[in-house]
Design an enzyme around this catalytic site. Structure first.
Site, PDB file in Angstrom:
ATOM      1  N   PHE A  12      31.677 -69.219 -18.832  1.00 43.24           N
ATOM      2  CA  PHE A  12      32.274 -67.983 -17.774  1.00 43.24           C
ATOM      3  C   PHE A  12      33.749 -68.657 -17.502  1.00 43.24           C
ATOM      4  CE2 PHE A  12      32.699 -66.016 -13.705  1.00 43.24           C
ATOM      5  CZ  PHE A  12      32.746 -64.978 -14.184  1.00 43.24           C
ATOM      6  N   ASP A  33      29.649 -78.340 -13.743  1.00 45.01           N
ATOM      7  CA  ASP A  33      29.350 -76.949 -13.391  1.00 45.01           C
ATOM      8  C   ASP A  33      27.889 -76.692 -13.567  1.00 45.01           C
ATOM      9  OD1 ASP A  33      29.349 -74.219 -13.406  1.00 45.01           O
ATOM     10  OD2 ASP A  33      31.098 -73.694 -14.252  1.00 45.01           O
ATOM     11  N   HIS A  81      24.286 -72.533 -13.930  1.00 45.81           N
ATOM     12  CA  HIS A  81      23.168 -72.040 -14.428  1.00 45.81           C
ATOM     13  C   HIS A  81      21.947 -73.142 -14.226  1.00 45.81           C
ATOM     14  CE1 HIS A  81      25.458 -69.977 -18.080  1.00 45.81           C
ATOM     15  NE2 HIS A  81      26.055 -69.585 -16.854  1.00 45.81           N
ATOM     16  N   GLN A  83      25.540 -66.130  -7.025  1.00 44.57           N
ATOM     17  CA  GLN A  83      25.687 -64.741  -7.446  1.00 44.57           C
ATOM     18  C   GLN A  83      24.498 -63.987  -7.959  1.00 44.57           C
ATOM     19  OE1 GLN A  83      26.077 -63.945 -10.923  1.00 44.57           O
ATOM     20  NE2 GLN A  83      26.789 -62.030 -10.736  1.00 44.57           N
ATOM     21  N   LYS A 137      22.049 -65.318 -10.728  1.00 41.13           N
ATOM     22  CA  LYS A 137      21.730 -66.647 -11.174  1.00 41.13           C
ATOM     23  C   LYS A 137      20.374 -67.023 -10.381  1.00 41.13           C
ATOM     24  CE  LYS A 137      25.916 -67.131 -12.298  1.00 41.13           C
ATOM     25  NZ  LYS A 137      27.152 -67.778 -12.476  1.00 41.13           N
ATOM     26  N   ARG A 196      40.742 -77.207   8.766  1.00 41.68           N
ATOM     27  CA  ARG A 196      40.309 -78.007  10.096  1.00 41.68           C
ATOM     28  C   ARG A 196      39.777 -79.271   9.499  1.00 41.68           C
ATOM     29  NH1 ARG A 196      38.087 -72.523  11.606  1.00 41.68           N
ATOM     30  NH2 ARG A 196      39.694 -71.499  12.986  1.00 41.68           N
ATOM     31  N   TYR A 214      42.753 -74.648  16.467  1.00 33.41           N
ATOM     32  CA  TYR A 214      44.016 -74.180  15.764  1.00 33.41           C
ATOM     33  C   TYR A 214      44.616 -75.355  15.571  1.00 33.41           C
ATOM     34  CZ  TYR A 214      43.410 -69.275  17.053  1.00 33.41           C
ATOM     35  OH  TYR A 214      42.772 -67.915  17.221  1.00 33.41           O
ATOM     36  N   ARG A 242      34.052 -69.835   3.896  1.00 32.27           N
ATOM     37  CA  ARG A 242      32.587 -70.087   4.653  1.00 32.27           C
ATOM     38  C   ARG A 242      31.752 -69.032   4.224  1.00 32.27           C
ATOM     39  NH1 ARG A 242      36.394 -70.613   9.016  1.00 32.27           N
ATOM     40  NH2 ARG A 242      35.380 -68.594   9.696  1.00 32.27           N
TER      41      ARG A 242
END
Ligand SMILES: *Cc1c(COP(=O)(O)O)cnc(C)c1O
Length: 403
Positions: free
Chosen positions: A97, A168, A171, A194, A197, A226, A233, A243
């Protein structure tokens, strides 16, 4: 006798429906509880996310797991956390992909394409060895379709040349190499959640690693730079908000409980389907057994030889097989380096050296796989029964007889 093909109005060979995603009332109840709690996300209420991460790390046998918005971002922040610099080279294959390659460019690095092993469609370790230069920094092996790459050879090349290995495993949820879960072998392993999957929450991704330094850096990159113990901050690194929400984590926790059984079913069906399809003249399932112990069959891939099907083009064969009720696809139309992105070098603002060119790249095995050979059957179909597998083989033979 020639039977009338479903594509021409004849009866379908397979009438089973292969639902995806699979869920039940418990998924809905748990999700409803999160909705009612009002704790939907953000680091102040991330207990369900943290629980899922722990469960996924335990499942993979790694120390850490860090969830994020998708598999592409998982790969990108894992690569950046490895300390790559602009212009560094990253070795990948063009039979994957787009994200495997685009995240390299989005890290200001140069994707170097090497060919696949024609037996498995996974990266060929001998080709990696030839492509290593003084600028190479990492290898991203894709466990294509859910079949493990030859990780022993890849890890020893990486060790010899001081390269990072990011698997990766988009799959490969639940698949294994020599008894180890995919994603747990390299410096980091990345998964996608996704919709299509094998483990899904609609969208989502995760990085698993044993490396504490990578863990802290990836944690910072996904959380606007962070650091643990820092102020809200207070930002140390160039990260972003990547996230996931508690709603996604809730779905993933219930989906994860099904994964092992589903993976076993796909693996068994794949083994059985191999035994049926290898008997059909002009059909050749991809080879197995270069160290893989569990294949997750995100895709079941076989090679199609049109000369045994009266020269019926591959795309028309795929359309006919779909019409017969076998959820399948003709696969990638071309290897990635043929895409306009690479041919025209439309690299936007990213700092890719001028000298880089993809005009002369040629990976013969990947080209043959795309243009002539590969047919993919979808993972949800591999959750069918043994008799569904018999029908898949019958559908192929029906087409062979009819054309
Ligand atoms: C799906 C996929 C990705 C990207 O995952 P997303 O969650 O869609 O960003 C990366 N690599 C491979 C091989 C994939 O199949």
């Amino acid at each position: 006798m020639k039977e009338k093909l479903a594509i021409n109005g004849g009866p379908k060979t397979v009438n089973t429906i292969f639902p995806w995603p699979v869920f039940d009332q418990k998924d809905i109840d748990e999700l409803t509880d999160i909705v009612k709690s009002g704790k939907w996300g953000d680091p102040d209420c991330s207990d369900i996310v943290a629980e899922f991460e722990q469960e996924f790390a335990d499942f993979c046998g790694t120390k850490y797991a860090l969830a994020c918005v998708n598999g592409s971002v998982a790969l990108r922040i894992a690569l950046i956390a490895c300390g790559v610099k602009p212009g560094d080279e990253v070795i990948i294959t063009p039979y994957t992909f787009i994200a495997t390659a685009s995240i390299v460019l989005e890290s200001n690095c140069v994707p170097v394409f090497v060919d696949i092993d024609p037996d498995t469609y996974n990266i060929d370790p001998a080709e990696i060895e030839k492509a290593v230069t003084s600028r190479t920094k990492a290898i991203i092996p894709v466990h294509f379709a859910g079949q493990a790459c030859e990780m022993d050879r890849i890890m020893s090349i990486a060790e010899k040349h001081g390269l990072k290995v990011i698997e990766d495993a988009c799959h490969g949820h639940g698949a294994e190499y020599r008894g180890k879960k995919l994603g747990s072998i390299g410096d980091a392993g990345c998964f996608s959640f996704q919709s299509s999957k094998n483990l899904t929450s609609g969208e989502g991704g995760i990085v698993v690693t044993d490396d504490e330094k990578l863990f802290h850096m990836i944690d910072s990159l996904r959380n606007v730079g962070r650091v643990k113990g820092g102020e809200w901050y207070e930002h140390h690194y160039l990260g972003c908000n990547y996230r996931i929400t508690q709603l996604q984590a809730s779905l993933l926790r219930s989906q994860l409980r099904r994964l092992e059984e589903q993976t076993r079913r796909r693996h068994e069906n794949g083994t059985y389907l191999n035994s049926l399809l290898e008997k059909i003249d002009g059909i050749e399932p991809l080879k197995r057994g270069k160290g893989e112990t569990i294949h997750s069959y995100h895709l079941y891939i076989f090679k199609y030889d049109k000369s045994k099907f009266n020269d019926l083009p591959k795309s028309e064969f795929a359309d006919m097989l779909n019409a017969e009720g076998v959820p399948c696809f003709m696969g990638y139309p071309e290897p990635l380096y043929k895409q306009a992105l690479f041919q025209e070098k439309n690299f936007m603002c990213y700092a890719i050296p001028e000298s880089v060119s993809y005009k002369e790249v040629s990976c013969k095995n990947a080209e043959r796989a795309c243009y002539n050979e590969s047919i993919w059957i979808m993972q949800n179909a591999m959750l069918g029964s043994k008799s569904d597998m018999d029908l898949f083989a019958s559908a192929i033979m029906k087409i062979q007889n009819a054309v």
